[in-house]
Design a protein around this motif. Sequence first.
Motif, PDB file in Angstrom:
ATOM      1  N   MET A 107       2.133  -1.200   4.426  1.00 15.46           N
ATOM      2  CA  MET A 107       1.791   0.165   4.039  1.00 15.46           C
ATOM      3  C   MET A 107       2.970   1.102   4.234  1.00 15.46           C
ATOM      4  O   MET A 107       3.687   1.015   5.239  1.00 15.46           O
ATOM      5  N   ILE A 122      -3.272   7.776  11.731  1.00 15.46           N
ATOM      6  CA  ILE A 122      -3.394   6.367  11.382  1.00 15.46           C
ATOM      7  C   ILE A 122      -2.449   5.528  12.246  1.00 15.46           C
ATOM      8  O   ILE A 122      -2.816   4.465  12.742  1.00 15.46           O
ATOM      9  N   ILE A 141       0.866  -1.180   0.000  1.00 18.41           N
ATOM     10  CA  ILE A 141       0.000   0.000   0.000  1.00 18.41           C
ATOM     11  C   ILE A 141       0.903   1.230   0.000  1.00 18.41           C
ATOM     12  O   ILE A 141       1.799   1.342   0.847  1.00 18.41           O
ATOM     13  N   ASN A 168      -9.407   7.288  -0.728  1.00 21.84           N
ATOM     14  CA  ASN A 168      -8.841   7.643   0.574  1.00 21.84           C
ATOM     15  C   ASN A 168      -8.637   6.369   1.395  1.00 21.84           C
ATOM     16  O   ASN A 168      -9.022   5.277   0.977  1.00 21.84           O
ATOM     17  N   TYR A 169      -8.044   6.540   2.561  1.00 23.51           N
ATOM     18  CA  TYR A 169      -7.750   5.399   3.441  1.00 23.51           C
ATOM     19  C   TYR A 169      -9.029   4.693   3.890  1.00 23.51           C
ATOM     20  O   TYR A 169      -9.064   3.467   3.985  1.00 23.51           O
ATOM     21  N   ILE A 211      -3.361   4.817  -2.502  1.00 25.49           N
ATOM     22  CA  ILE A 211      -4.367   5.626  -1.829  1.00 25.49           C
ATOM     23  C   ILE A 211      -4.144   7.083  -2.214  1.00 25.49           C
ATOM     24  O   ILE A 211      -3.060   7.631  -2.021  1.00 25.49           O
ATOM     25  N   PHE A 258     -10.143   2.276   1.332  1.00 23.90           N
ATOM     26  CA  PHE A 258      -9.297   1.081   1.374  1.00 23.90           C
ATOM     27  C   PHE A 258      -9.774   0.135   2.478  1.00 23.90           C
ATOM     28  O   PHE A 258      -9.949  -1.059   2.256  1.00 23.90           O
ATOM     29  N   HIS A 298       0.438   5.136   0.590  1.00 24.76           N
ATOM     30  CA  HIS A 298      -0.502   6.150   1.040  1.00 24.76           C
ATOM     31  C   HIS A 298      -0.034   7.511   0.523  1.00 24.76           C
ATOM     32  O   HIS A 298       0.970   8.041   0.977  1.00 24.76           O
ATOM     33  N   GLN A 299      -0.728   8.025  -0.467  1.00 23.45           N
ATOM     34  CA  GLN A 299      -0.474   9.340  -1.051  1.00 23.45           C
ATOM     35  C   GLN A 299       0.963   9.527  -1.554  1.00 23.45           C
ATOM     36  O   GLN A 299       1.629  10.504  -1.219  1.00 23.45           O
ATOM     37  N   GLY A 308       4.051   5.400   3.679  1.00 25.78           N
ATOM     38  CA  GLY A 308       3.492   6.735   3.514  1.00 25.78           C
ATOM     39  C   GLY A 308       4.188   7.540   2.443  1.00 25.78           C
ATOM     40  O   GLY A 308       5.155   7.096   1.824  1.00 25.78           O
ATOM     41  N   LYS A 309       3.692   8.749   2.248  1.00 27.90           N
ATOM     42  CA  LYS A 309       4.260   9.615   1.221  1.00 27.90           C
ATOM     43  C   LYS A 309       5.685  10.015   1.572  1.00 27.90           C
ATOM     44  O   LYS A 309       6.079  10.034   2.745  1.00 27.90           O
ATOM     45  N   ILE A 325       3.338   7.961   6.820  1.00 30.03           N
ATOM     46  CA  ILE A 325       1.933   7.664   7.119  1.00 30.03           C
ATOM     47  C   ILE A 325       1.454   8.681   8.155  1.00 30.03           C
ATOM     48  O   ILE A 325       2.155   8.938   9.138  1.00 30.03           O
TER      49      ILE A 325
END
Length: 163
Positions: free
Chosen positions: A97, A109, A4, A61-62, A31, A65, A6-7, A99-100, A105
Amino acid sequence: MHIILHQPEIPANTGNIGRTCVATGSALHLIEPLGFHLDEKSIKRAGMDYWDSLDVTRYMNYREFLDRHPGAKIWMATTKAKQVYTDVTYGPDDFIMFGKESGGIPEEILVENEQTCIRIPMLDEIRSLNLSNAVAIVLYEALRQNGFRNMQTEGELHRLHWN
């Protein structure tokens, strides 16, 4: 396995991660919002000719998901985690997951998922690793723990032969 993002913000990282997913038979979940368009040349260049073979799904969005994957086991890679990525046990259908690139993340979250937060050890002089490198490090540990199921583990030379 499932990855995953995320952004994600940098198309070349997403392209590289997509190629790693194809090489490992892993699905990629994106996401939004994304920091780029999926038709950008840099994604295709990084993913090379493998992008069309990628199992990729986008989510607004999360929350979307989570709604589409109820009960999913999600490991969250973050520099803020207390446990190391090699100290947990990954299942063959787990999600990992990331993050960006600029912020990871969201902490909102992370605080809800402390038990599944994992980190890659590194010196404290550096903020983080490159996203595509971090994905490869954690994903291959998860695959190793699952015996590299359905993956080629031996190879042949092109011109010569092994002794």
